[in-house]
Scaffold this motif. Structure first.
Motif, PDB file in Angstrom:
ATOM      1  N   VAL A  28      39.635  25.879  35.185  1.00 46.90           N
ATOM      2  CA  VAL A  28      40.529  27.042  35.152  1.00 46.90           C
ATOM      3  C   VAL A  28      39.924  28.163  34.292  1.00 46.90           C
ATOM      4  N   TYR A  77      37.114  35.851  37.432  1.00 48.75           N
ATOM      5  CA  TYR A  77      38.065  36.905  37.826  1.00 48.75           C
ATOM      6  C   TYR A  77      37.886  38.158  36.961  1.00 48.75           C
ATOM      7  N   SER A  86      37.263  29.872  36.234  1.00 48.55           N
ATOM      8  CA  SER A  86      37.886  30.708  37.261  1.00 48.55           C
ATOM      9  C   SER A  86      38.409  32.010  36.660  1.00 48.55           C
ATOM     10  N   LEU A  87      39.019  31.928  35.482  1.00 45.89           N
ATOM     11  CA  LEU A  87      39.535  33.112  34.798  1.00 45.89           C
ATOM     12  C   LEU A  87      38.402  34.053  34.394  1.00 45.89           C
ATOM     13  N   LYS A 115      35.993  41.670  38.387  1.00 44.72           N
ATOM     14  CA  LYS A 115      36.897  42.820  38.480  1.00 44.72           C
ATOM     15  C   LYS A 115      36.212  44.112  38.022  1.00 44.72           C
ATOM     16  N   SER A 145      41.300  27.879  41.446  1.00 48.39           N
ATOM     17  CA  SER A 145      42.723  28.181  41.255  1.00 48.39           C
ATOM     18  C   SER A 145      43.003  29.674  41.327  1.00 48.39           C
ATOM     19  N   LEU A 146      42.056  30.503  40.911  1.00 47.40           N
ATOM     20  CA  LEU A 146      42.231  31.965  40.952  1.00 47.40           C
ATOM     21  C   LEU A 146      41.315  32.609  41.994  1.00 47.40           C
ATOM     22  N   ASN A 147      40.865  31.795  42.947  1.00 48.70           N
ATOM     23  CA  ASN A 147      39.884  32.267  43.921  1.00 48.70           C
ATOM     24  C   ASN A 147      40.360  33.500  44.696  1.00 48.70           C
ATOM     25  N   LYS A 148      41.631  33.542  45.067  1.00 47.99           N
ATOM     26  CA  LYS A 148      42.120  34.655  45.883  1.00 47.99           C
ATOM     27  C   LYS A 148      42.170  35.970  45.111  1.00 47.99           C
ATOM     28  N   TYR A 149      42.045  35.898  43.777  1.00 47.20           N
ATOM     29  CA  TYR A 149      42.056  37.114  42.970  1.00 47.20           C
ATOM     30  C   TYR A 149      40.654  37.608  42.613  1.00 47.20           C
ATOM     31  N   TRP A 150      39.623  36.816  42.937  1.00 45.00           N
ATOM     32  CA  TRP A 150      38.260  37.233  42.621  1.00 45.00           C
ATOM     33  C   TRP A 150      37.857  38.421  43.486  1.00 45.00           C
ATOM     34  N   ASN A 151      37.037  39.273  42.921  1.00 46.45           N
ATOM     35  CA  ASN A 151      36.439  40.361  43.696  1.00 46.45           C
ATOM     36  C   ASN A 151      35.120  39.849  44.273  1.00 46.45           C
TER      37      ASN A 151
END
Length: 424
Positions: free
Chosen positions: A340, A347, A343-344, A351, A87-93
């Motif tokens: 989720v 992230y 995923s958080l 980061k 769900s937050l894949n596009k925000y992972w570094n």
């Protein structure tokens, strides 16, 4: 279903198992490609392990060994779990800090300090508790009733990651004198008796060294990995290729041992956990010595299956654990929430890599590896939360010492400047 019964089923239907394995392999390869995850990424290995595990219930369903109701639960859980995970894949570094690590003047001092601690703690561990490689009992029980020495197992993993990253980075830039510390770390890992430590070396190597990877390399690595396992089994089984292939299948299916242990005949109904939230609370805070550990469900399942009295058992994968905790509907919803949360955490941890020092990158990688263990078993992740807290305290302590030293230098510089001005 007992392990021997499953092994016989596997021997008689190895082609069906291969089809199940191919289905899972294609699905999880597509996930890795879509999420743009690198080859030597801890998450890649976690997903590969999940693919091996998930092939087991698919195989059992195709062989009519599990109820369609339970199979539907498994499918829905996995879908919602991975919807949550990505769900937050596009925000992972997802980029490795190969060219962005900021080298600091104190890196060598930190390495010497941590390497001495790492070596000393390993000497204490091997002297007081023995060398796991040469022990008959399980290495997982090494620190059981060790009288406080268990703190060593919580400190060493992070320090090892830092030492590996530092040595690989220095050797890559042709500072070959760091090969000796690397050999010492490798020897300690070898004595620990774990076979999976080699994966960490590849992860650390590609984490700090800008080595390009091509698709051909990925394919050859996969073929080499499979070949080594089959050849090893071929040698162990004295030249029987059919037995070697079946044995390899058994090793792959071992990732999903909890599925064939509990799902056939709905055996999981005998192991329901009544007070679910109290169980999770105890599992989370027991390492902090706030409450006692809850009963080990994996050991109870192992004892029920084997009756040998050994402290061994299947690893409770997320779908089975949440089924035991909350039932079918609650388990599916719990899987989504758990995905989720993972995923958080990924992230937040990844980061930290951006334009950071080697120490921060080491902590980020160690925490990332620990979080990825949550894919194989949430209880593993909960049991290692204290390790992450201790590691963060080590990092804070080191930076506090560095800050104090820098302030002392600045104060001495200001004092000398003031005194020279006053003489003028």
């Amino acid at each position: 279903m007992h392990q021997i019964e499953f092994a016989n089923l596997l021997v008689d239907n190895i082609n069906i198992y291969c089809i199940s394995l191919m289905i899972c392999g294609i699905i999880f390869y597509s996930l890795c490609k879509k999420a743009n995850i690198q080859l030597f990424d801890p998450l890649t290995f976690a997903l590969a392990n999940t693919a091996l595990a998930d092939a087991v219930p698919i195989f059992l369903f195709l062989e009519n060994k599990i109820a369609i109701y339970d199979f539907i639960y498994f499918i829905f859980f996995e879908i919602l779990f991975f919807v949550g995970v990505f769900s937050l894949n596009k925000y992972w570094n997802k980029t490795y800090p190969t060219n962005t690590i900021k080298d600091k003047f104190y890196d060598k001092t930190i390495f010497r300090f941590l390497f001495i601690i790492y070596t000393a703690l390993n000497i204490i561990k091997f002297r007081q508790l023995g060398i796991p490689l040469f022990m008959d009992s399980s290495r997982l029980l090494l620190f059981q009733n060790s009288g406080g020495l268990g703190i060593i197992s919580r400190i060493l993993p992070f320090i090892k990651i830092y030492c590996l990253l530092f040595c690989f980075r220095k050797i890559y830039f042709r500072h070959l004198r760091y090969i000796l510390p690397l050999i010492i770390v490798f020897t300690c890992d070898l004595f620990d008796g774990s076979k999976s430590f080699v994966l960490q070396y590849f992860i650390c190597l590609f984490f700090v060294c800008p080595i390009p990877i091509r698709r051909k390399t990925i394919f050859l690595t996969f073929i080499l990995f499979i070949s080594i396992i089959i050849i090893n089994q071929y040698i162990v089984l004295e030249g029987n290729i059919e037995s070697a292939l079946v044995s390899t299948g058994n090793r792959f299916s071992a990732s999903g041992d909890v599925y064939y242990s509990l799902m056939p005949y709905r055996t999981y109904l005998s192991f329901r956990i009544e007070d679910s939230f109290l169980f999770l609370f105890k599992q989370t805070f027991a390492p902090f010595k706030i409450v006692d550990y809850p009963p080990n469900i994996g050991y109870e399942i192992g004892e029920w299956l084997k009756g040998t009295g050994e402290a061994t058992g299947p690893n409770l994968r997320p779908s089975i654990l949440f089924l035991l905790l909350f039932g079918s509907i609650g388990g599916i919803l719990g899987g989504l929430i758990y995905g989720v949360l993972l995923s958080l955490l990924i992230y937040l941890i990844t980061k930290l890599r951006k334009n950071s020092s080697l120490l921060i990158c080491s902590f980020s990688l160690y925490a990332y590896i620990t979080i990825c263990s949550g894919f194989t078993g949430p209880l593993d992740l909960l049991g290692h939360l204290l390790d992450i807290v201790i590691s963060s305290c080590i990092v804070i302590f080191i930076y506090l010492i560095i800050s104090i030293k820098n302030n002392d230098k600045n104060n001495s510089f200001l004092s000398s400047a003031i005194s020279s001005n006053s003489r003028k």
